[in-house]
Each structure stands twice: as structure tokens, then as C-alpha cells.
Design a protein around this motif. Structure first.
Motif, PDB file in Angstrom:
ATOM      1  N   TYR A  63       0.821  -1.185   0.000  1.00 13.40           N
ATOM      2  CA  TYR A  63       0.000   0.000   0.000  1.00 13.40           C
ATOM      3  C   TYR A  63       0.868   1.252   0.000  1.00 13.40           C
ATOM      4  O   TYR A  63       0.593   2.217  -0.732  1.00 13.40           O
ATOM      5  CB  TYR A  63      -0.946  -0.045   1.225  1.00 13.40           C
ATOM      6  N   ILE A  64       1.926   1.255   0.790  1.00 13.02           N
ATOM      7  CA  ILE A  64       2.851   2.388   0.872  1.00 13.02           C
ATOM      8  C   ILE A  64       3.556   2.570  -0.461  1.00 13.02           C
ATOM      9  O   ILE A  64       3.707   3.688  -0.966  1.00 13.02           O
ATOM     10  CB  ILE A  64       3.852   2.200   2.018  1.00 13.02           C
ATOM     11  N   LEU A  65       4.005   1.428  -1.080  1.00 19.24           N
ATOM     12  CA  LEU A  65       4.697   1.512  -2.361  1.00 19.24           C
ATOM     13  C   LEU A  65       3.753   2.080  -3.442  1.00 19.24           C
ATOM     14  O   LEU A  65       4.158   2.884  -4.286  1.00 19.24           O
ATOM     15  CB  LEU A  65       5.222   0.142  -2.778  1.00 19.24           C
ATOM     16  N   ARG A  66       2.555   1.612  -3.395  1.00 22.37           N
ATOM     17  CA  ARG A  66       1.591   2.100  -4.371  1.00 22.37           C
ATOM     18  C   ARG A  66       1.307   3.586  -4.151  1.00 22.37           C
ATOM     19  O   ARG A  66       1.232   4.372  -5.107  1.00 22.37           O
ATOM     20  CB  ARG A  66       0.285   1.313  -4.245  1.00 22.37           C
ATOM     21  N   LEU A  67       1.211   3.994  -2.917  1.00 17.48           N
ATOM     22  CA  LEU A  67       0.995   5.405  -2.624  1.00 17.48           C
ATOM     23  C   LEU A  67       2.197   6.248  -3.055  1.00 17.48           C
ATOM     24  O   LEU A  67       2.037   7.351  -3.572  1.00 17.48           O
ATOM     25  CB  LEU A  67       0.721   5.610  -1.133  1.00 17.48           C
ATOM     26  N   ARG A  68       3.431   5.661  -2.834  1.00 16.60           N
ATOM     27  CA  ARG A  68       4.646   6.380  -3.262  1.00 16.60           C
ATOM     28  C   ARG A  68       4.654   6.518  -4.778  1.00 16.60           C
ATOM     29  O   ARG A  68       5.046   7.562  -5.318  1.00 16.60           O
ATOM     30  CB  ARG A  68       5.893   5.646  -2.784  1.00 16.60           C
ATOM     31  N   ARG A  69       4.290   5.440  -5.468  1.00 13.92           N
ATOM     32  CA  ARG A  69       4.257   5.472  -6.926  1.00 13.92           C
ATOM     33  C   ARG A  69       3.208   6.489  -7.383  1.00 13.92           C
ATOM     34  O   ARG A  69       3.445   7.292  -8.286  1.00 13.92           O
ATOM     35  CB  ARG A  69       3.903   4.083  -7.458  1.00 13.92           C
ATOM     36  N   GLN A  70       2.062   6.509  -6.756  1.00 14.57           N
ATOM     37  CA  GLN A  70       1.021   7.476  -7.103  1.00 14.57           C
ATOM     38  C   GLN A  70       1.482   8.898  -6.793  1.00 14.57           C
ATOM     39  O   GLN A  70       1.209   9.835  -7.558  1.00 14.57           O
ATOM     40  CB  GLN A  70      -0.263   7.164  -6.334  1.00 14.57           C
ATOM     41  N   LEU A  71       2.234   9.042  -5.676  1.00 14.74           N
ATOM     42  CA  LEU A  71       2.775  10.344  -5.315  1.00 14.74           C
ATOM     43  C   LEU A  71       3.770  10.811  -6.360  1.00 14.74           C
ATOM     44  O   LEU A  71       3.754  11.976  -6.778  1.00 14.74           O
ATOM     45  CB  LEU A  71       3.411  10.292  -3.919  1.00 14.74           C
ATOM     46  N   ALA A  72       4.664   9.894  -6.823  1.00 18.15           N
ATOM     47  CA  ALA A  72       5.665  10.230  -7.840  1.00 18.15           C
ATOM     48  C   ALA A  72       4.960  10.608  -9.148  1.00 18.15           C
ATOM     49  O   ALA A  72       5.333  11.593  -9.821  1.00 18.15           O
ATOM     50  CB  ALA A  72       6.622   9.070  -8.042  1.00 18.15           C
ATOM     51  N   GLU A  73       3.946   9.839  -9.510  1.00 14.70           N
ATOM     52  CA  GLU A  73       3.198  10.137 -10.728  1.00 14.70           C
ATOM     53  C   GLU A  73       2.470  11.481 -10.599  1.00 14.70           C
ATOM     54  O   GLU A  73       2.415  12.276 -11.547  1.00 14.70           O
ATOM     55  CB  GLU A  73       2.187   9.025 -11.022  1.00 14.70           C
ATOM     56  N   ALA A  74       1.924  11.738  -9.421  1.00 16.20           N
ATOM     57  CA  ALA A  74       1.221  13.004  -9.185  1.00 16.20           C
ATOM     58  C   ALA A  74       2.198  14.162  -9.258  1.00 16.20           C
ATOM     59  O   ALA A  74       1.872  15.235  -9.797  1.00 16.20           O
ATOM     60  CB  ALA A  74       0.524  12.970  -7.835  1.00 16.20           C
ATOM     61  N   ARG A  75       3.442  13.947  -8.692  1.00 15.68           N
ATOM     62  CA  ARG A  75       4.463  15.011  -8.768  1.00 15.68           C
ATOM     63  C   ARG A  75       4.858  15.264 -10.229  1.00 15.68           C
ATOM     64  O   ARG A  75       5.046  16.420 -10.632  1.00 15.68           O
ATOM     65  CB  ARG A  75       5.672  14.630  -7.930  1.00 15.68           C
TER      66      ARG A  75
END
Length: 132
Positions: A5-17
Motif C-alpha cells: 500500500y505504501i509503495l503504491r501510494l509512493r508510486r502514485q505520489l511520484a506520478e502526481a508530482r
């Protein structure tokens, strides 16, 4: 599941950035384009104002010329009226002069008829010694 879940959130955060960075670049490009459009709009507005002032000046001059033309037309009509009156007066004077000339000629003839020279016969003896 928490790590995933954290990795997915980090990936979503990176994509959002990344999306945020891309959108910021797009906004900056739009800001530049917007500034160019505003500058062009200001230039066009200035040109339009100059053109409008020129047309307003032209209309003002045309109005002044129309007023002047109307004034001159009035003076011309008055001059034509005066010229017509002068023409009539001259025609009357010419007619009167013709009548007076005819009267003068008639009076000359009458006077000439009244003043017929009377021949005087002076006898030779009264003429003197030059006549002989």
C-alpha cells in the motif's frame, strides 16, 4: 499489505508530482502565451484608438467643410440672385438707351428739318473787291 500500500501510494505520489510538474510547465507556457496575447491586445487597442481618433478628426473636418460649403452655397445663391438682378437692370438700361438713341435720332432729324439753311444772295457789288 501495508508495504504494498505504501509503495503504491509512493508510486502514485511520484506520478502526481510528475503530473504536477508537467502541469506547472504547461501553466508557465500558457502564462507566456497569455502575456503575449495581452501585449498584442494592448497594441491592437492602441492602434484602434489612434485609428478611431483619426476617423473622428476626419469626420470633424468633413462636418466643418459641410458647414463651410453650405455657407458658400448660400453666398453663391445670393451672388447669382444679384447677377440676375444686375442682368435685368442692364437689360432695362440697354432698352432705355435704345429708345433714347432712337428719340435722339428722331429729334436730330426734326431739328435738321427745322434749321434748313436759307440761301442768301449777296450782290457782287456788296461783296467787296476780293470777290471780283
Amino acid at each position: 499489505m501495508t508495504i504494498r500500500y505504501i509503495l503504491r501510494l509512493r508510486r502514485q505520489l511520484a506520478e502526481a508530482r510528475q503530473e504536477n510538474t508537467r502541469l506547472e510547465h504547461e501553466i508557465q507556457g500558457l502564462n507566456v502565451e497569455n502575456a503575449d496575447v495581452r501585449a498584442a491586445n494592448t497594441e491592437l487597442r492602441d492602434r484602434a484608438q489612434v485609428e478611431l481618433q483619426w476617423r473622428l478628426d476626419a469626420v470633424t473636418v468633413i462636418d466643418q467643410h459641410s458647414v463651410e460649403r453650405a455657407r458658400l452655397l448660400g453666398r453663391l445663391e445670393q451672388a447669382v440672385d444679384w447677377a440676375t438682378e444686375v442682368g435685368r437692370t442692364n437689360a432695362c438700361i440697354d432698352q432705355r438707351d435704345r429708345h433714347l438713341a432712337a428719340d435722339n435720332e428722331r429729334l436730330r432729324r426734326e431739328l435738321a428739318a427745322l434749321k434748313r439753311p436759307v440761301a442768301r444772295v449777296i450782290p457782287l457789288q456788296n461783296r467787296g473787291h476780293e470777290a471780283a
